[in-house]
Write a protein that holds these residues in place. Structure first.
Motif, PDB file in Angstrom:
ATOM      1  N   ILE A  45       0.869  -1.177   0.000  1.00  0.00           N
ATOM      2  CA  ILE A  45       0.000   0.000   0.000  1.00  0.00           C
ATOM      3  C   ILE A  45       0.906   1.227   0.000  1.00  0.00           C
ATOM      4  O   ILE A  45       1.761   1.373   0.862  1.00  0.00           O
ATOM      5  N   ARG A  46       0.705   2.101  -0.976  1.00  0.00           N
ATOM      6  CA  ARG A  46       1.521   3.312  -1.068  1.00  0.00           C
ATOM      7  C   ARG A  46       0.923   4.405  -0.196  1.00  0.00           C
ATOM      8  O   ARG A  46      -0.280   4.430   0.043  1.00  0.00           O
ATOM      9  N   PHE A  47       1.758   5.330   0.235  1.00  0.00           N
ATOM     10  CA  PHE A  47       1.305   6.434   1.073  1.00  0.00           C
ATOM     11  C   PHE A  47       0.316   7.327   0.325  1.00  0.00           C
ATOM     12  O   PHE A  47      -0.568   7.923   0.924  1.00  0.00           O
ATOM     13  N   GLU A  48       0.444   7.401  -0.993  1.00  0.00           N
ATOM     14  CA  GLU A  48      -0.454   8.223  -1.804  1.00  0.00           C
ATOM     15  C   GLU A  48      -1.855   7.625  -1.893  1.00  0.00           C
ATOM     16  O   GLU A  48      -2.791   8.281  -2.321  1.00  0.00           O
ATOM     17  N   ASP A  49      -2.003   6.356  -1.529  1.00  0.00           N
ATOM     18  CA  ASP A  49      -3.281   5.662  -1.642  1.00  0.00           C
ATOM     19  C   ASP A  49      -4.222   5.942  -0.469  1.00  0.00           C
ATOM     20  O   ASP A  49      -5.228   5.271  -0.323  1.00  0.00           O
ATOM     21  N   GLY A  50      -3.900   6.907   0.364  1.00  0.00           N
ATOM     22  CA  GLY A  50      -4.667   7.167   1.584  1.00  0.00           C
ATOM     23  C   GLY A  50      -6.160   7.347   1.354  1.00  0.00           C
ATOM     24  O   GLY A  50      -6.580   7.976   0.388  1.00  0.00           O
ATOM     25  N   ALA A  51      -6.958   6.796   2.252  1.00  0.00           N
ATOM     26  CA  ALA A  51      -8.418   6.932   2.220  1.00  0.00           C
ATOM     27  C   ALA A  51      -8.842   7.866   3.356  1.00  0.00           C
ATOM     28  O   ALA A  51      -8.179   7.932   4.386  1.00  0.00           O
ATOM     29  N   LYS A 119      -5.358   1.582   3.900  1.00  0.00           N
ATOM     30  CA  LYS A 119      -5.226   2.812   3.110  1.00  0.00           C
ATOM     31  C   LYS A 119      -5.547   4.039   3.966  1.00  0.00           C
ATOM     32  O   LYS A 119      -4.930   5.088   3.816  1.00  0.00           O
ATOM     33  N   TYR A 120      -6.502   3.890   4.869  1.00  0.00           N
ATOM     34  CA  TYR A 120      -6.805   4.980   5.802  1.00  0.00           C
ATOM     35  C   TYR A 120      -5.590   5.246   6.703  1.00  0.00           C
ATOM     36  O   TYR A 120      -5.236   6.396   6.939  1.00  0.00           O
TER      37      TYR A 120
END
Length: 154
Positions: A45-51, A119-120
């Motif tokens: 999971i990439r840091f940019e994928d944050g929910a 992702k959150y």
């Protein structure tokens, strides 16, 4: 106590069992940023994928959802890691408890819901538990002062 027992003072606690601790005269801040970062890497999971939220609003998880069988080993590992994160992240406790109901036979939807929690976490790595010496414990984003202290400690 040091007079009664042989012991060594190691100073203020900074890191213990995956918990990062910052202390000052106003209180204690506890987070698991390093552990969470390792968990994100483990599950790609990439840091940019944050929910913005740990769960989709209105999503109802069911035993038989028709999405097919998910990877049980990956799901159990992911939920176990998320469960450990709840020590410093009470904001994910409900979501983690919802996905952990399906440990015995996860579907692809259940795996997706667990990854959304991750992702959150990717978007909220700086959150943790703040214990104010004068108040009750609250969930808080690290203040600028703690951010500076933690950057110097890393």
């Amino acid at each position: 106590m040091m007079q009664q027992f042989e012991m060594t003072d190691l100073g203020r606690l900074k890191y213990f069992l995956g918990l990062e601790i910052s202390q000052d005269e106003s209180g204690i801040f506890m987070s698991q940023k390093k552990y969470a970062t390792e968990l994100l890497k483990k599950f790609n999971i990439r840091f940019e994928d944050g929910a913005k939220t740990p769960m989709n609003t209105g999503e109802k998880l069911q035993k038989e959802d028709g999405t097919g069988k998910g990877n049980e080993k990956e799901f159990r590992s992911l939920v176990g890691g998320l469960n450990y994160l709840t020590h410093s992240r009470p904001d994910i406790m409900y979501s983690v408890s919802m996905v952990s109901r399906f440990m015995h036979a996860p579907s692809k939807q259940h795996v997706g819901a667990a990854k959304r929690i991750l992702k959150y976490i990717a978007g909220t790595l700086k959150k943790g538990v703040w214990g104010d010496r004068r108040r009750t414990v609250i969930l808080s984003i690290r203040s600028k002062r703690f951010r500076r202290n933690m950057e110097h400690e890393d």
